[in-house]
Design an enzyme around this catalytic site. Sequence first.
Site, PDB file in Angstrom:
ATOM      1  N   TRP A 128       0.846  -1.202   0.000  1.00  0.00           N
ATOM      2  CA  TRP A 128       0.000   0.000   0.000  1.00  0.00           C
ATOM      3  C   TRP A 128       0.878   1.248   0.000  1.00  0.00           C
ATOM      4  O   TRP A 128       0.661   2.182  -0.769  1.00  0.00           O
ATOM      5  CB  TRP A 128      -0.892  -0.022   1.245  1.00  0.00           C
ATOM      6  CG  TRP A 128      -2.062   0.932   1.234  1.00  0.00           C
ATOM      7  CD1 TRP A 128      -3.370   0.605   1.069  1.00  0.00           C
ATOM      8  CD2 TRP A 128      -2.018   2.355   1.401  1.00  0.00           C
ATOM      9  NE1 TRP A 128      -4.154   1.739   1.135  1.00  0.00           N
ATOM     10  CE2 TRP A 128      -3.345   2.830   1.339  1.00  0.00           C
ATOM     11  CE3 TRP A 128      -0.993   3.279   1.600  1.00  0.00           C
ATOM     12  CZ2 TRP A 128      -3.675   4.174   1.465  1.00  0.00           C
ATOM     13  CZ3 TRP A 128      -1.324   4.622   1.728  1.00  0.00           C
ATOM     14  CH2 TRP A 128      -2.643   5.054   1.661  1.00  0.00           C
ATOM     15  N   ASP A 194       5.550  -7.053   1.348  1.00  0.00           N
ATOM     16  CA  ASP A 194       4.217  -7.300   0.800  1.00  0.00           C
ATOM     17  C   ASP A 194       4.328  -7.696  -0.671  1.00  0.00           C
ATOM     18  O   ASP A 194       4.734  -6.901  -1.513  1.00  0.00           O
ATOM     19  CB  ASP A 194       3.400  -6.006   0.952  1.00  0.00           C
ATOM     20  CG  ASP A 194       1.949  -6.167   0.549  1.00  0.00           C
ATOM     21  OD1 ASP A 194       1.589  -7.204  -0.028  1.00  0.00           O
ATOM     22  OD2 ASP A 194       1.166  -5.227   0.809  1.00  0.00           O
ATOM     23  N   CYS A 232      -7.085  -3.242  -1.375  1.00  0.00           N
ATOM     24  CA  CYS A 232      -6.617  -3.226   0.002  1.00  0.00           C
ATOM     25  C   CYS A 232      -7.600  -4.045   0.836  1.00  0.00           C
ATOM     26  O   CYS A 232      -8.818  -4.001   0.598  1.00  0.00           O
ATOM     27  CB  CYS A 232      -6.546  -1.792   0.518  1.00  0.00           C
ATOM     28  SG  CYS A 232      -6.288  -1.664   2.305  1.00  0.00           S
ATOM     29  N   GLY A 233      -7.083  -4.788   1.811  1.00  0.00           N
ATOM     30  CA  GLY A 233      -7.938  -5.654   2.617  1.00  0.00           C
ATOM     31  C   GLY A 233      -9.032  -4.935   3.370  1.00  0.00           C
ATOM     32  O   GLY A 233      -9.958  -5.573   3.873  1.00  0.00           O
ATOM     33  N   SER A 455      -6.179   1.527   9.473  1.00  0.00           N
ATOM     34  CA  SER A 455      -7.523   1.676   8.912  1.00  0.00           C
ATOM     35  C   SER A 455      -8.588   1.516   9.988  1.00  0.00           C
ATOM     36  O   SER A 455      -9.733   1.917   9.797  1.00  0.00           O
ATOM     37  CB  SER A 455      -7.755   0.635   7.811  1.00  0.00           C
ATOM     38  OG  SER A 455      -6.935   0.883   6.691  1.00  0.00           O
TER      39      SER A 455
END
Length: 567
Positions: A128, A194, A232-233, A455
């Site tokens: 990200w 990642d 994005c999760g 988040s």
Amino acid sequence: MLKHILTKGTMYKGARSLTSSTSQPSSVVNLKTFITDEVRKIENWWAQPRYKEIKRPYSALDVLKHRGSLPIESSRYAFSFQAQKLFKLLKDKFEKKLPLHTLGVIDPVQMSQLARSKELEVMYLSGWACSSTLVGTTNEVSPDFGDYPYNTVPNQVERIFKAQQMHDRKFFLEKVEGLTNDSTTDYLKPIIADADMGHGGNTTIMKLAKLFAEKGAAAIHLEDQMVGGKRCGHLGGAVIVPSSTHLSRLVATRFQWDIMGTENLIIARTDSFNGKLLSSSSDPRDHKFIKGTIEPGIKPWCDRLAELENLPTVTSEQIALEEVEWYSKHQVFTFDEALQKQVSQTEYEKYLKLKNEQLRDKQFLSLKEMKTLAFQASPTKRIEFDWDAPKTKEGYYLFKGGMEAAIERSLYFAPYADMIWLETKTPDLQQAIWFSSKIHETYPHVKLVYNLSPSFNWSAHGYNKEKLKSFIWDLAKHGFVLQLVSLAGLHTNGLSFWQLAKSFSKDAMKAYVDQVQRPEKLENSDILTHQKWSGAEYVDSVMKVLQNGSSSHTLSTSGDAFTENEF
């Protein structure tokens, strides 16, 4: 099998053992003998405790055949030592039920500061962050849709790893020359990176794994999202791939590293807890989670969509409204849910009994097998279930994500990975404990990963100061050994610079001194003397060696013009 290359008299130059670093390559030997010896070395390597719980669906001979003729020791990678270091850290923390917690960094500056913290022993690099703050070969920044060139994150790993090596050399010189007695700083902390969803098919994944390994990552994580459907999760709209597809990714990654003779770690991440779409129904392991309609004769949404798009006057707004209306009108269910609505409770209980009997001998049932059992339980009724009717325009199936799906997928992935990562919607300790208990019932050795995501609005989830402080240690008691604030570097970077920019616009240099220089000095920040931090004195020492003492006075970086003497 290898008859064509095992011809009598064929000669070949041997290679050293995987674990040897001092012996020279053997003399010319028969190729058949060489193959036998090297296969044994690979098998002995796999027999080490490091790989005790790892499953490989290929043989040592498969690895050797694809390795090439270059002796394996000719390419001893520094990151392989980093991977060994990471494995030992994880093993120790897991056994002691302690966390190996860390922060995500975005550049060499943050790397160097994290290195000075004794308690933070690894560092994380987020896809990200790379997508949104760096420029790859396309010179674009974007949200985390995984649509950047697949070498973007590996290249940032290389940048960080080379900076680690530079600062380590500088620090080592200082220790040798007695200029520091610092025993806590470690610039060579393993990098966990990642790898998103692998950015392609198996050959692309192998290339990506190779890049990460060559450029300095000790571990990578791969998620079970679809290439092209990646999100994005913590965004909606993510598309999950079949379980078998992700298993292939894990196997391809391990095979690549086995070919290279390295010990990097694989983290298998599942986004199925939040997932609502599945790219294909090809894997029967996923059939129980695919949703369908139960009304006979429904016109599939895609058919209706094609009709709408063929109308000359229809607008995109009208199509969007009709899509919402279609999915509101036609409810969708998994097969078990659909069956329960169409048979008696007695018949449904008979079906469940038959199903449980079948599941004693296998892990899952296909849709066809479930329909067969439903017929045995209720032979007089026609069971309606159509999972094609509600498919999306792109052909995706509706998927019942949640904890059950996440647990089942994680159990499939566990034998092929070193760690399991559950991506969640909220920071829920009880939820995490439940997940851990189900995984450890089958695989008690499995180390778990938790994303302490920015988040989440942590203050809105009922955590007081004490619970916030203990959350990481509470998780670690249940096997969540690796824990990370993935975007910590991004947020601290933005916050601190915004605070300075806001003040500097009004108070000029007073703001800079008050908010930067004085705190740097107070906190003993090595960035205060940024020339020294960058390695200027290290290069000065190298130059003295090269000049053999000549010009050491006139060319010295620490001469009269060196302004950092003021500090």
